[in-house]
Design a protein around this motif. Structure first.
Motif, mmCIF file in Angstrom:
data_model
loop_
_atom_site.group_PDB
_atom_site.id
_atom_site.type_symbol
_atom_site.label_atom_id
_atom_site.label_comp_id
_atom_site.label_asym_id
_atom_site.label_seq_id
_atom_site.Cartn_x
_atom_site.Cartn_y
_atom_site.Cartn_z
ATOM 1 N N GLY A 70 0.792 -1.224 0.000
ATOM 2 C CA GLY A 70 0.000 0.000 0.000
ATOM 3 C C GLY A 70 0.823 1.271 0.000
ATOM 4 O O GLY A 70 0.420 2.277 -0.596
ATOM 5 N N PHE A 71 1.969 1.262 0.665
ATOM 6 C CA PHE A 71 2.833 2.440 0.694
ATOM 7 C C PHE A 71 3.646 2.574 -0.582
ATOM 8 O O PHE A 71 3.775 3.656 -1.139
ATOM 9 C CB PHE A 71 3.800 2.368 1.884
ATOM 10 N N ASP A 72 4.204 1.469 -1.045
ATOM 11 C CA ASP A 72 5.160 1.524 -2.144
ATOM 12 C C ASP A 72 4.522 1.723 -3.508
ATOM 13 O O ASP A 72 5.168 2.234 -4.422
ATOM 14 C CB ASP A 72 5.991 0.241 -2.182
ATOM 15 N N GLN A 73 3.279 1.313 -3.653
ATOM 16 C CA GLN A 73 2.639 1.367 -4.964
ATOM 17 C C GLN A 73 1.719 2.576 -5.094
ATOM 18 O O GLN A 73 1.112 3.015 -4.118
ATOM 19 C CB GLN A 73 1.873 0.069 -5.241
ATOM 20 N N SER A 74 1.625 3.084 -6.279
ATOM 21 C CA SER A 74 0.933 4.350 -6.525
ATOM 22 C C SER A 74 -0.513 4.148 -6.969
ATOM 23 O O SER A 74 -0.932 3.054 -7.352
ATOM 24 C CB SER A 74 1.670 5.129 -7.614
ATOM 25 N N LYS A 75 -1.231 5.247 -6.941
ATOM 26 C CA LYS A 75 -2.595 5.260 -7.465
ATOM 27 C C LYS A 75 -2.598 4.880 -8.943
ATOM 28 O O LYS A 75 -3.521 4.203 -9.416
ATOM 29 C CB LYS A 75 -3.199 6.656 -7.272
ATOM 30 N N ALA A 76 -1.562 5.288 -9.652
ATOM 31 C CA ALA A 76 -1.470 4.968 -11.075
ATOM 32 C C ALA A 76 -1.354 3.460 -11.298
ATOM 33 O O ALA A 76 -1.969 2.908 -12.220
ATOM 34 C CB ALA A 76 -0.285 5.686 -11.699
ATOM 35 N N THR A 77 -0.569 2.784 -10.462
ATOM 36 C CA THR A 77 -0.434 1.328 -10.590
ATOM 37 C C THR A 77 -1.760 0.639 -10.324
ATOM 38 O O THR A 77 -2.153 -0.282 -11.046
ATOM 39 C CB THR A 77 0.641 0.800 -9.618
ATOM 40 N N VAL A 78 -2.454 1.089 -9.278
ATOM 41 C CA VAL A 78 -3.775 0.524 -8.979
ATOM 42 C C VAL A 78 -4.712 0.757 -10.159
ATOM 43 O O VAL A 78 -5.462 -0.136 -10.572
ATOM 44 C CB VAL A 78 -4.353 1.140 -7.692
ATOM 45 N N GLY A 79 -4.662 1.959 -10.744
ATOM 46 C CA GLY A 79 -5.505 2.272 -11.886
ATOM 47 C C GLY A 79 -5.191 1.415 -13.101
ATOM 48 O O GLY A 79 -6.101 0.987 -13.824
ATOM 49 N N THR A 80 -3.915 1.156 -13.329
ATOM 50 C CA THR A 80 -3.524 0.285 -14.440
ATOM 51 C C THR A 80 -4.092 -1.110 -14.259
ATOM 52 O O THR A 80 -4.618 -1.720 -15.210
ATOM 53 C CB THR A 80 -1.988 0.217 -14.545
ATOM 54 N N LEU A 81 -4.003 -1.633 -13.043
ATOM 55 C CA LEU A 81 -4.554 -2.966 -12.770
ATOM 56 C C LEU A 81 -6.067 -2.976 -12.928
ATOM 57 O O LEU A 81 -6.637 -3.922 -13.491
ATOM 58 C CB LEU A 81 -4.143 -3.418 -11.370
#
Length: 270
Positions: A70-81
């Motif tokens: 949760g800390f290391d990954q960005s909103k953009a990564t979540v959005g890509t998934l």
């Protein structure tokens, strides 16, 4: 943490009532809903998943669910998934302090106990909800703001470890239910991490389970209450090859992987 909970944080790791109009929607989505959980993701037994806490997230893995830091990954990564049709789980440590996290200085020394066996980590005094609830609420807000669908809270069984505090089973139940409520209040699902002994009391409070090494220690049947409740069990083994546990996993309807302790991209699914 169970026996060898694996995590990363920028360093190598260790390791109810259903309204009639909602019935068709529930059938279409494969979810059962109540007045409390309407709209919340409800993962089903057997769903495929990927658990990656180290390295750059590979969004091409053929899995329906991703569990990432949760800390290391960005909103953009979540959005890509999400754009690839994946559901995304936010990994957080809720029962232990990690000295490299950006909010580490907000944890007073009074709630920090013994080390849990891994560099930079110490057990938390989960009885001190006056201190820990706002800190965890802020972390859950971060997960929500980044768009995560769910939370995987780690180190949820401190009462069975040498924490430096006289923690009891009742303290753990109270804290774990608080963690579940913090996720649900933000519209996110939440998983029970390990804590096998308290599954009978907590299965109704959590939306899925995450387990490490139940096959190695002969404990996978303890997770049956989640499957019986039509809730997914995300399971990983580190020291057993798939031919040693997949047959049982399929029988029990677990979502099982073989992974390496660093929890990188590599996986071998049942």
């Amino acid at each position: 943490m169970g026996y060898l909970a694996a995590r990363l944080g920028g360093r190598p790791v260790k390791l109810r009532t259903t309204a009639p109009l909602l019935v068709p929607l529930a059938l279409l989505t494969g979810c059962t809903r109540s007045a409390d959980d309407a709209g919340r993701w409800q993962p089903k037994p057997g769903v495929t998943w990927q658990w990656q806490l180290s390295g750059r997230v590979d969004t091409s893995v053929p899995a329906s669910v991703y569990d990432i830091d949760g800390f290391d990954q960005s909103k953009a990564t979540v959005g890509t998934l999400h754009g690839k049709g994946r559901k995304v789980i936010c990994y957080l440590s809720t029962g232990a302090f990690e000295d490299w996290r950006p909010d580490a200085k907000k944890f007073p020394e009074s709630v920090l106990g013994r080390g849990n066996g891994w560099e930079g980590e110490r057990w938390l005094d989960i009885r001190r909800t006056d201190v820990l609830e706002p800190l965890m609420a802020a972390r859950f807000d971060m997960c929500k703001d980044k768009g995560f669908d769910a939370v995987e809270p780690d180190n949820m069984d401190g009462y069975k470890n040498r924490t430096g505090f006289p923690l009891k089973a009742a303290d753990q139940l109270r804290y774990n239910r608080l963690i579940a409520r913090l996720a649900h209040d933000r519209g996110m699902s939440v998983g029970l991490k390990n804590d096998l002994d308290q599954i009978p009391q907590l299965v109704d409070d959590f939306d899925f389970a995450v387990n490490e090494q139940c096959a190695q220690y002969g404990e996978c049947r303890d997770l049956k209450p989640f499957v019986k409740a039509d809730k997914a069990v995300f399971h990983v083994e580190y020291e057993l090859p798939t031919n040693r546990f997949c047959a049982q996993s399929r029988k029990l309807k677990l979502s099982s992987l073989e992974k390496k302790y660093e929890l990188g991209v590599w996986r071998k699914a049942c």
